[in-house]
Design a protein around this motif. Structure first.
Motif, PDB file in Angstrom:
ATOM      1  N   GLN A  49     -13.389   6.618  -5.964  1.00  0.00           N
ATOM      2  CA  GLN A  49     -13.699   5.248  -6.381  1.00  0.00           C
ATOM      3  C   GLN A  49     -14.974   5.224  -7.214  1.00  0.00           C
ATOM      4  O   GLN A  49     -15.048   4.534  -8.235  1.00  0.00           O
ATOM      5  N   TRP A  50     -15.961   5.975  -6.780  1.00  0.00           N
ATOM      6  CA  TRP A  50     -17.214   6.065  -7.514  1.00  0.00           C
ATOM      7  C   TRP A  50     -16.993   6.700  -8.881  1.00  0.00           C
ATOM      8  O   TRP A  50     -17.512   6.245  -9.897  1.00  0.00           O
ATOM      9  N   HIS A  52     -14.193   6.802 -10.598  1.00  0.00           N
ATOM     10  CA  HIS A  52     -13.337   5.949 -11.420  1.00  0.00           C
ATOM     11  C   HIS A  52     -14.115   4.789 -12.034  1.00  0.00           C
ATOM     12  O   HIS A  52     -13.851   4.382 -13.175  1.00  0.00           O
ATOM     13  N   SER A  53     -15.082   4.269 -11.312  1.00  0.00           N
ATOM     14  CA  SER A  53     -15.818   3.107 -11.813  1.00  0.00           C
ATOM     15  C   SER A  53     -17.110   3.471 -12.540  1.00  0.00           C
ATOM     16  O   SER A  53     -17.702   2.601 -13.174  1.00  0.00           O
ATOM     17  N   LEU A 109      -5.548   7.168  -3.429  1.00  0.00           N
ATOM     18  CA  LEU A 109      -6.145   6.078  -4.201  1.00  0.00           C
ATOM     19  C   LEU A 109      -5.682   6.115  -5.651  1.00  0.00           C
ATOM     20  O   LEU A 109      -5.379   5.080  -6.247  1.00  0.00           O
ATOM     21  N   TYR A 113      -3.529   3.244  -7.776  1.00  0.00           N
ATOM     22  CA  TYR A 113      -3.866   2.748  -9.100  1.00  0.00           C
ATOM     23  C   TYR A 113      -2.694   2.959 -10.068  1.00  0.00           C
ATOM     24  O   TYR A 113      -2.365   2.075 -10.854  1.00  0.00           O
ATOM     25  N   PRO A 120      -7.539  -1.735 -10.611  1.00  0.00           N
ATOM     26  CA  PRO A 120      -8.900  -1.158 -10.683  1.00  0.00           C
ATOM     27  C   PRO A 120      -9.957  -2.152 -11.053  1.00  0.00           C
ATOM     28  O   PRO A 120      -9.799  -3.162 -11.576  1.00  0.00           O
TER      29      PRO A 120
END
Length: 120
Positions: A49-50, A52-53, A109, A113, A120
């Motif tokens: 998550q970190w 990806h963002s 995850l 997505y 996202p």
């Protein structure tokens, strides 16, 4: 020349200590493995998550490398512990396979997505 005498030597009998298991039970190993894998999958979810963002991927990749290095080092240190405790080698195996479980968490995850289950 003296006569050689042939003696019949009996082999040593094994000594069994009551109440001391020489190996870990399967259910104990699976419980330890599941506990470590659940924690590692959560770490993998968070790292993905970190990543990806994040706009700058440097620190996320460094943190991922650090996680793999720390889990490998922890597995090696736990495997060097007292060998009379059979649960510790099982914990070492679980720690060594923790990056695999983190990858499975990140894969879940990513699949969420990709299939549009989560935006996202």
């Amino acid at each position: 020349m003296p006569k050689s005498r042939s003696r019949k030597v009996s082999p040593a009998l094994p000594v069994v200590v009551p109440g001391a298991y020489q190996s870990v039970r399967l259910w104990q190993f699976l419980l330890v493995l599941a506990g470590v894998w659940v924690l590692a999958a959560g770490i993998g979810l968070g790292l993905f998550q970190w990543w990806h963002s994040a706009l700058d991927k440097t620190w996320t990749e460094f943190a991922t490398f650090g996680f793999v290095a720390v889990s490998t080092l922890a597995a090696l240190l736990v495997s060097l512990a007292d060998q009379r405790r059979p649960l510790l080698p099982g914990l070492a195996i679980a720690l060594m396979s923790a990056p695999f479980a983190a990858g499975l968490g990140a894969l879940a995850l990513y699949g969420s997505y990709a299939f549009g289950w989560i935006t996202p």
